[in-house]
Design an enzyme around this catalytic site. Structure first.
Site, mmCIF file in Angstrom:
data_model
loop_
_atom_site.group_PDB
_atom_site.id
_atom_site.type_symbol
_atom_site.label_atom_id
_atom_site.label_comp_id
_atom_site.label_asym_id
_atom_site.label_seq_id
_atom_site.Cartn_x
_atom_site.Cartn_y
_atom_site.Cartn_z
ATOM 1 N N ASN A 132 -11.928 4.480 -9.452
ATOM 2 C CA ASN A 132 -12.121 3.139 -8.904
ATOM 3 C C ASN A 132 -11.913 2.112 -10.018
ATOM 4 O OD1 ASN A 132 -12.876 0.822 -7.579
ATOM 5 N ND2 ASN A 132 -14.811 1.628 -6.798
ATOM 6 N N ASN A 137 -12.136 -4.555 -4.335
ATOM 7 C CA ASN A 137 -11.362 -4.259 -3.122
ATOM 8 C C ASN A 137 -11.912 -3.068 -2.338
ATOM 9 O OD1 ASN A 137 -10.522 -1.908 -4.436
ATOM 10 N ND2 ASN A 137 -8.490 -2.674 -4.934
ATOM 11 N N ASP A 328 5.337 14.707 5.023
ATOM 12 C CA ASP A 328 4.261 15.434 5.685
ATOM 13 C C ASP A 328 4.767 16.134 6.951
ATOM 14 O OD1 ASP A 328 1.316 15.886 5.856
ATOM 15 O OD2 ASP A 328 1.534 14.778 7.738
ATOM 16 N N GLU A 357 7.052 19.237 3.664
ATOM 17 C CA GLU A 357 5.916 20.155 3.804
ATOM 18 C C GLU A 357 6.269 21.169 4.889
ATOM 19 O OE1 GLU A 357 1.117 20.172 4.760
ATOM 20 O OE2 GLU A 357 2.468 18.849 5.867
#
Length: 617
Positions: A132, A137, A328, A357
């Site tokens: 982070n 945000n 994907d 994939e």
């Protein structure tokens, strides 16, 4: 008073019928190999109006669809000689709304950009769980799910700035390509951190940062001779995507009668794509069924959908200066449409690599998805997809190292994987891995045994293909998918948050066990960088004996011997058995330890260990 009422009424009419809410892509570039550009213009009843382009720009085609809120305008960018032109929405002679469209100047040599190859090592990051870097945000007023690190499946606050801040760590590890799971906006109510239910394909999720920060990350990687790989999703979007909430055409997505929102779950049996005996209903449920209730299945057969996906992919490559795609759920898409998609991208960028994939269990099924595949040719199909993921190797690795040796058990399972290499037209363009963000953590399977990790990393780093490692494994991170679900295999990297008690990004703060993992990874991957013999050399395999697997990587200039001993005791190899590969080599240097080894007669390999030996005469 009456006159004022008329004016106000006209004002209301104008606001109702003229507002341009979205234009996609928002801008484009001059100098693309394919000059044709399709511009989507969206607004309330916008198709009921007339369209005019300024500066003499000609409309080649304008497509209205069943939903009057959409227009699809096609122009030829080669014929446009101004950097900007206006899209004017007109009612009669009156101009009621305008969008200024920009054609940017394309970067020099953009079409020849560098992409990932077998020279690279890919580092997979789930951004919400890595670091982070910008706490401001973590939650966004326009995005539903807010940050809550106490929820395993919630948003934890990792972002692009956190990755940028830790590029020294990634580079030092020896990785050269960074694959992020999707970072486009995913505005679902819960479980949005994984990013696979995208709701805006042209916008980075505000909880990760901005489009500009995404491009900054890519450029910072490029400065280091590294690259950014985008996780691209063509099969499904989020149910809250603005295009799904107001469909341009009913066949933009696949729907089924009877289910809520047209839902029917996929049967996930994508082997039906090449099964000559498959039933039509099984094929339909595999390809058109939804991946999940919040992920409508996109219909790539629709030419407007295919054009949208193609332009969006090219837009991100050009805008963010990307170094590749990982796509994907590739076999869940319409294969003929996706062949056109892949070809359009590689026609525009000939060196651009795209890995699909291909989660299937056999080399025959996986290889059929690689460009110019022999198995694909047998099915009268060419995917145009440069690279695939070696799920057969992944599926055999853990059992190969766990099982006792037998005729079809133990390390022979690895040999059997490599004996199918002849099926692949480009064997060096396979992504090889032993875990990712969807699988059980390797260090969980092997109960934090660093020797098991070292053997696995040795294997994927020295065989043909492109090694991919998953964030945190290099410090021994664990995660139990069976008990803790996906959240447990996607734990936060220690040190990525200011409140973390330990910062494992800092080598001086790593535990002794973390150091053992990290130092091995760092040494091996950085050694691999300069080894052409590993990147593109030939392979000679020897059938595993006594639970020891030996193979050689070689070219005209050098040879490397790799030995994996999966026994609980030391093993001594009779080197005469390997004489055809050892030739005149009489000694070697083990890469990790730096130990000089004699290769004249026998070689002792410690228990549960791997040796990488640079051969010397």
């Amino acid at each position: 008073m009456k006159k004022l009422y008329v004016v106000l009424s006209l004002s209301v009419i104008t606001s109702v019928f003229a507002q341009i809410k979205k234009v996609e892509p928002a801008f484009w570039w001059k100098g693309m190999k394919n000059p044709e550009l399709q511009i989507l213009v969206y607004g309330k009843s916008i198709a009921d109006n007339e369209i005019e382009l300024s500066d003499g720009v000609q409309i080649k085609d304008i497509r209205k669809v069943e939903n009057p809120n959409y227009l699809f305008i096609t122009v030829n960018t080669n014929e446009i000689n101004v950097p900007k032109f206006k899209i004017n929405i007109k009612r009669g002679k009156k101009n009621i709304d305008t969008y200024t469209y920009e054609l940017k100047q394309r970067a020099s040599n953009s079409s020849n950009r560098t992409s990932f190859t077998s020279k690279d090592v890919m580092y997979l990051i789930m951004p919400d769980r890595f670091a982070n870097g910008d706490e401001s945000n973590d939650s966004q007023p326009d995005l539903i799910e807010k940050a809550n690190r106490s929820l395993p499946n919630g948003r934890h606050g990792g972002d692009l700035r956190g990755i940028i801040n830790n590029l020294d760590y990634i580079q030092g590890l020896g990785a050269t390509a960074v694959w992020l799971t999707p970072v486009n906006e995913d505005n679902e109510k819960v479980y949005s951190y994984h990013g696979y239910a995208q709701t805006d394909l042209y916008k980075i999720d505000g909880r990760y940062g901005t489009n500009e920060e995404y491009r900054e990350l890519s450029r910072e990687l490029n400065k280091r001779n590294m690259m950014l790989v985008m996780d691209y999703v063509t099969n499904h979007w989020g149910i809250s995507h603005w295009l799904i909430k107001d469909l341009p055409t009913k066949d933009w997505i696949h729907t089924f009668s009877g289910g809520e929102n047209g839902f029917r779950r996929s049967n996930y049996k994508t082997t039906t794509q090449f099964d000559t005996n498959a039933s039509e209903i099984d094929k339909r449920y595999a390809l058109d069924g939804w991946f999940d209730t919040t992920m409508p299945d996109i219909n790539q057969k629709n030419p407007l959908v295919l054009k949208y996906l193609t332009q969006n992919a090219i837009w991100w490559i050009e805008y963010a200066e990307l170094g590749g795609f990982r796509v994907d759920t590739y076999p869940y898409n319409d294969k003929e449409a996706m062949a056109k998609w892949a070809k359009a991208i590689t026609d525009e960028y000939p060196n651009f690599n795209i890995v699909g994939e291909t989660w299937l269990n056999s080399a025959g099924h996986i290889s059929a998805w690689q460009k110019d595949s022999k198995t694909g040719e047998a099915a009268h199909y060419n995917s145009n997809l440069p690279s695939v993921m070696d799920f057969m190797l992944y599926g055999n690795m853990s059992s190969a190292l766990k099982e006792k040796e037998g005729w079809d058990k133990g390390l022979v399972k690895l040999y059997d994987v490599f004996s199918s290499d002849f099926l692949y037209p480009d064997i060096n363009n396979l992504l090889v891995f032993f875990e990712n963000h969807d699988t059980e953590r390797w260090n969980e399977i092997f109960n934090s045994d660093p020797q098991a990790y070292k053997m696995a990393l040795t294997l994927i780093s020295t065989v043909r293909g492109i090694p991919q490692i998953y964030y945190g494994s290099e410090i021994g991170m664990r995660g139990d998918k069976n008990k803790g679900g996906d959240a447990d295999i996607r734990r936060d990297f220690p040190g990525g948050w200011k409140s973390d008690k330990q910062n494992a990004f800092n080598a001086s703060m790593q535990t002794p066990q973390q150091k053992e993992y990290h130092q091995f990874t760092q040494k091996l991957l950085n050694w691999r960088k300069g080894k052409e013999v590993i990147h593109s050399g030939k392979t000679k395999n020897y059938i595993p004996q006594n639970n020891v697997f030996v193979y050689f990587r070689y070219n005209d200039k050098e040879s490397v011997m790799v030995v994996i001993n999966n026994n609980d005791k030391n093993e001594t190899l009779d080197l005469s058995y390997f004489s055809e590969s050892l030739n005149d080599y009489t000694k070697g240097k083990e890469v990790i330890s730096g130990k000089e080894l004699s290769l004249k007669d026998n070689l002792m390999i410690p228990a549960k260990a791997s040796y990488i030996i640079e051969l010397q005469k």
